[in-house]
Scaffold this motif. Structure first.
Motif, PDB file in Angstrom:
ATOM      1  N   LYS A  34       0.845  -1.204   0.000  1.00  0.00           N
ATOM      2  CA  LYS A  34       0.000   0.000   0.000  1.00  0.00           C
ATOM      3  C   LYS A  34       0.877   1.250   0.000  1.00  0.00           C
ATOM      4  CE  LYS A  34      -4.018   2.002   2.114  1.00  0.00           C
ATOM      5  NZ  LYS A  34      -5.133   1.797   2.984  1.00  0.00           N
ATOM      6  N   GLY A  35       0.576   2.171  -0.904  1.00  0.00           N
ATOM      7  CA  GLY A  35       1.290   3.436  -0.989  1.00  0.00           C
ATOM      8  C   GLY A  35       2.568   3.416  -1.814  1.00  0.00           C
ATOM      9  N   ALA A  36       2.994   2.240  -2.295  1.00  0.00           N
ATOM     10  CA  ALA A  36       4.222   2.170  -3.097  1.00  0.00           C
ATOM     11  C   ALA A  36       4.006   2.850  -4.441  1.00  0.00           C
ATOM     12  CB  ALA A  36       4.635   0.716  -3.309  1.00  0.00           C
ATOM     13  N   PRO A  37       5.006   3.609  -4.924  1.00  0.00           N
ATOM     14  CA  PRO A  37       4.877   4.242  -6.240  1.00  0.00           C
ATOM     15  C   PRO A  37       4.860   3.182  -7.349  1.00  0.00           C
ATOM     16  CG  PRO A  37       6.693   5.203  -4.977  1.00  0.00           C
ATOM     17  CD  PRO A  37       6.233   3.995  -4.235  1.00  0.00           C
ATOM     18  N   VAL A  38       3.787   3.141  -8.121  1.00  0.00           N
ATOM     19  CA  VAL A  38       3.637   2.158  -9.194  1.00  0.00           C
ATOM     20  C   VAL A  38       4.193   2.740 -10.486  1.00  0.00           C
ATOM     21  CG1 VAL A  38       1.957   0.890 -10.585  1.00  0.00           C
ATOM     22  CG2 VAL A  38       1.667   1.055  -8.104  1.00  0.00           C
ATOM     23  N   VAL A  39       5.090   1.988 -11.118  1.00  0.00           N
ATOM     24  CA  VAL A  39       5.681   2.393 -12.394  1.00  0.00           C
ATOM     25  C   VAL A  39       4.779   1.961 -13.535  1.00  0.00           C
ATOM     26  CG1 VAL A  39       7.685   2.106 -13.920  1.00  0.00           C
ATOM     27  CG2 VAL A  39       8.014   2.230 -11.442  1.00  0.00           C
ATOM     28  N   ARG A  44      -2.567  -8.507 -14.217  1.00  0.00           N
ATOM     29  CA  ARG A  44      -1.843  -9.667 -13.693  1.00  0.00           C
ATOM     30  C   ARG A  44      -0.547  -9.337 -12.960  1.00  0.00           C
ATOM     31  NH1 ARG A  44      -0.190 -14.972 -17.209  1.00  0.00           N
ATOM     32  NH2 ARG A  44       0.321 -16.257 -15.416  1.00  0.00           N
ATOM     33  N   ALA A  45       0.100  -8.240 -13.292  1.00  0.00           N
ATOM     34  CA  ALA A  45       1.428  -7.948 -12.744  1.00  0.00           C
ATOM     35  C   ALA A  45       1.593  -6.462 -12.469  1.00  0.00           C
ATOM     36  CB  ALA A  45       2.504  -8.417 -13.726  1.00  0.00           C
ATOM     37  N   VAL A  46       2.642  -6.148 -11.702  1.00  0.00           N
ATOM     38  CA  VAL A  46       2.925  -4.755 -11.370  1.00  0.00           C
ATOM     39  C   VAL A  46       4.428  -4.568 -11.194  1.00  0.00           C
ATOM     40  CG1 VAL A  46       2.621  -5.087  -8.872  1.00  0.00           C
ATOM     41  CG2 VAL A  46       2.260  -2.836  -9.848  1.00  0.00           C
ATOM     42  N   VAL A  47       4.907  -3.379 -11.536  1.00  0.00           N
ATOM     43  CA  VAL A  47       6.264  -2.954 -11.209  1.00  0.00           C
ATOM     44  C   VAL A  47       6.121  -1.696 -10.372  1.00  0.00           C
ATOM     45  CG1 VAL A  47       8.460  -2.052 -12.084  1.00  0.00           C
ATOM     46  CG2 VAL A  47       7.346  -3.958 -13.263  1.00  0.00           C
ATOM     47  N   PHE A  48       6.772  -1.706  -9.213  1.00  0.00           N
ATOM     48  CA  PHE A  48       6.710  -0.560  -8.316  1.00  0.00           C
ATOM     49  C   PHE A  48       8.108  -0.242  -7.822  1.00  0.00           C
ATOM     50  CE2 PHE A  48       6.255  -4.264  -5.609  1.00  0.00           C
ATOM     51  CZ  PHE A  48       6.997  -3.970  -4.474  1.00  0.00           C
ATOM     52  N   ILE A  49       8.238   0.892  -7.144  1.00  0.00           N
ATOM     53  CA  ILE A  49       9.532   1.303  -6.596  1.00  0.00           C
ATOM     54  C   ILE A  49       9.487   1.130  -5.085  1.00  0.00           C
ATOM     55  CG2 ILE A  49      11.132   3.225  -6.256  1.00  0.00           C
ATOM     56  CD1 ILE A  49      10.187   4.287  -8.994  1.00  0.00           C
ATOM     57  N   ARG A  50      10.479   0.417  -4.564  1.00  0.00           N
ATOM     58  CA  ARG A  50      10.608   0.289  -3.108  1.00  0.00           C
ATOM     59  C   ARG A  50      11.276   1.565  -2.623  1.00  0.00           C
ATOM     60  NH1 ARG A  50      12.495  -5.122  -1.838  1.00  0.00           N
ATOM     61  NH2 ARG A  50      10.277  -5.581  -1.713  1.00  0.00           N
ATOM     62  N   GLU A  51      10.524   2.396  -1.942  1.00  0.00           N
ATOM     63  CA  GLU A  51      10.999   3.728  -1.571  1.00  0.00           C
ATOM     64  C   GLU A  51      12.237   3.708  -0.686  1.00  0.00           C
ATOM     65  OE1 GLU A  51       7.688   6.965  -1.752  1.00  0.00           O
ATOM     66  OE2 GLU A  51       6.966   5.306  -0.486  1.00  0.00           O
ATOM     67  N   ALA A  55      14.765   0.631  -5.464  1.00  0.00           N
ATOM     68  CA  ALA A  55      14.770  -0.527  -6.363  1.00  0.00           C
ATOM     69  C   ALA A  55      13.444  -0.645  -7.105  1.00  0.00           C
ATOM     70  CB  ALA A  55      15.033  -1.802  -5.565  1.00  0.00           C
ATOM     71  N   TYR A  56      13.535  -1.041  -8.363  1.00  0.00           N
ATOM     72  CA  TYR A  56      12.359  -1.381  -9.157  1.00  0.00           C
ATOM     73  C   TYR A  56      12.046  -2.839  -8.856  1.00  0.00           C
ATOM     74  CZ  TYR A  56      12.507   2.886 -11.952  1.00  0.00           C
ATOM     75  OH  TYR A  56      12.466   4.196 -12.375  1.00  0.00           O
ATOM     76  N   GLY A  64       1.949 -12.164  -5.295  1.00  0.00           N
ATOM     77  CA  GLY A  64       3.076 -12.914  -5.835  1.00  0.00           C
ATOM     78  C   GLY A  64       4.394 -12.537  -5.180  1.00  0.00           C
ATOM     79  N   LYS A  65       5.357 -13.423  -5.314  1.00  0.00           N
ATOM     80  CA  LYS A  65       6.696 -13.169  -4.775  1.00  0.00           C
ATOM     81  C   LYS A  65       7.309 -11.971  -5.492  1.00  0.00           C
ATOM     82  CE  LYS A  65      11.113 -15.267  -3.915  1.00  0.00           C
ATOM     83  NZ  LYS A  65      11.838 -16.497  -3.701  1.00  0.00           N
ATOM     84  N   THR A  66       7.961 -11.085  -4.735  1.00  0.00           N
ATOM     85  CA  THR A  66       8.576  -9.913  -5.353  1.00  0.00           C
ATOM     86  C   THR A  66       9.915 -10.291  -5.976  1.00  0.00           C
ATOM     87  OG1 THR A  66       9.594  -9.244  -3.266  1.00  0.00           O
ATOM     88  CG2 THR A  66       7.457  -8.271  -3.803  1.00  0.00           C
ATOM     89  N   ARG A  67      10.212  -9.658  -7.113  1.00  0.00           N
ATOM     90  CA  ARG A  67      11.470  -9.879  -7.843  1.00  0.00           C
ATOM     91  C   ARG A  67      12.117  -8.517  -8.062  1.00  0.00           C
ATOM     92  NH1 ARG A  67      11.713 -15.478  -7.725  1.00  0.00           N
ATOM     93  NH2 ARG A  67       9.675 -16.297  -8.277  1.00  0.00           N
ATOM     94  N   ARG A  68      13.355  -8.354  -7.574  1.00  0.00           N
ATOM     95  CA  ARG A  68      14.072  -7.100  -7.808  1.00  0.00           C
ATOM     96  C   ARG A  68      14.497  -7.057  -9.265  1.00  0.00           C
ATOM     97  NH1 ARG A  68      18.691  -4.792  -8.576  1.00  0.00           N
ATOM     98  NH2 ARG A  68      19.920  -6.681  -8.449  1.00  0.00           N
ATOM     99  N   LEU A  69      14.133  -5.980  -9.946  1.00  0.00           N
ATOM    100  CA  LEU A  69      14.535  -5.812 -11.338  1.00  0.00           C
ATOM    101  C   LEU A  69      15.857  -5.070 -11.407  1.00  0.00           C
ATOM    102  CD1 LEU A  69      11.082  -4.843 -12.908  1.00  0.00           C
ATOM    103  CD2 LEU A  69      12.061  -7.115 -12.553  1.00  0.00           C
ATOM    104  N   ALA A  70      15.920  -3.878 -10.858  1.00  0.00           N
ATOM    105  CA  ALA A  70      17.142  -3.066 -10.910  1.00  0.00           C
ATOM    106  C   ALA A  70      17.075  -2.002  -9.827  1.00  0.00           C
ATOM    107  CB  ALA A  70      17.277  -2.400 -12.275  1.00  0.00           C
ATOM    108  N   THR A  71      18.248  -1.513  -9.449  1.00  0.00           N
ATOM    109  CA  THR A  71      18.319  -0.425  -8.480  1.00  0.00           C
ATOM    110  C   THR A  71      19.188   0.690  -9.062  1.00  0.00           C
ATOM    111  OG1 THR A  71      18.149  -2.038  -6.691  1.00  0.00           O
ATOM    112  CG2 THR A  71      18.825   0.191  -6.084  1.00  0.00           C
ATOM    113  N   PRO A  72      18.581   1.625  -9.785  1.00  0.00           N
ATOM    114  CA  PRO A  72      19.348   2.738 -10.331  1.00  0.00           C
ATOM    115  C   PRO A  72      19.664   3.763  -9.251  1.00  0.00           C
ATOM    116  CG  PRO A  72      17.043   3.052 -10.824  1.00  0.00           C
ATOM    117  CD  PRO A  72      17.163   1.718 -10.112  1.00  0.00           C
ATOM    118  N   ASP A  73      20.752   4.506  -9.459  1.00  0.00           N
ATOM    119  CA  ASP A  73      21.046   5.575  -8.497  1.00  0.00           C
ATOM    120  C   ASP A  73      20.509   6.922  -8.979  1.00  0.00           C
ATOM    121  OD1 ASP A  73      22.839   6.500 -10.423  1.00  0.00           O
ATOM    122  OD2 ASP A  73      24.614   5.854  -9.322  1.00  0.00           O
TER     123      ASP A  73
END
Length: 192
Positions: A34-39, A44-51, A55-56, A64-73
């Motif tokens: 709840k409240g996570a920024p959704v990209v 069926r699926a979602v990509v969000f940013i872990r504040e 990390a995307y 569903g189980k979360t999968r880290r895609l990438a962590t840009p700086d």
């Protein structure tokens, strides 16, 4: 059937029948939290940013189980595009060397395109810099356009689909197919 009923009841009590949670079993966390920024999201699926980390994260909805895609700086690296289709997420990652404009001539940026199966966690990636078009099929093939042509990457590897005059806006995914135009003529390749 009479002999089977007591056995099924015992299995249900033990939490072994599908759809019956075992006693004390924890529910998987909600995806996205709840409240996570959704990209980007689909039914069926979602990509969000872990504040907390930037990390995307991708996951199948709703738990569903979360999968880290990438962590840009967001200074030297960035996620430039995200796509969702079926149970797959894909993204374009770009990185600039810390020397930026003062780099020696042989030092350039880097990047890659990666496809992640959100159900299994399996990944397929390839180096790619300067991506100008990007699309994802529901079977997990990402089409991407770079200077040397239109490519496709999936679990079987990276292939060149076409070269030449390919307008970036013509590259798209429809179902299991990557579509594009070359010299005004429609082209496509299916990835079942």
């Amino acid at each position: 059937m009479r002999r089977l009923a007591p056995a099924l009841a015992a299995l249900a009590l033990a939490g072994l029948v599908a759809g019956v949670p075992a006693a004390g079993a924890k529910r998987a966390p909600r995806c996205p939290p709840k409240g996570a920024p959704v990209v980007q999201k689909t039914a069926r699926a979602v990509v969000f940013i872990r504040e907390s980390t930037g990390a995307y994260i991708g996951c199948l909805r709703p738990r569903g189980k979360t999968r880290r895609l990438a962590t840009p700086d967001d200074i030297y690296s960035s996620v430039d595009a995200v796509a969702l289709a079926g149970r797959f997420a894909a993204y374009v990652f770009a990185e600039t060397p810390a020397c930026k404009a003062d780099c020696p001539p042989d030092v350039t940026g880097s990047g890659h395109v990666e496809v992640v199966d959100l159900r299994t966690g399996r990944r397929a990636a390839t180096r790619a810099l300067g991506v100008t078009a990007f699309a994802l099929t529901r079977t997990g093939t990402a089409g991407y356009l770079v200077a040397d042509g239109l490519h496709a990457v999936n679990a079987t590897g990276d292939v060149v689909l076409d070269t030449g005059d390919i307008p970036p806006e013509s590259v798209k995914a429809v179902g299991t197919t990557i579509q594009w135009t070359k010299g005004g003529v429609a082209q496509s390749r299916d990835f079942p």
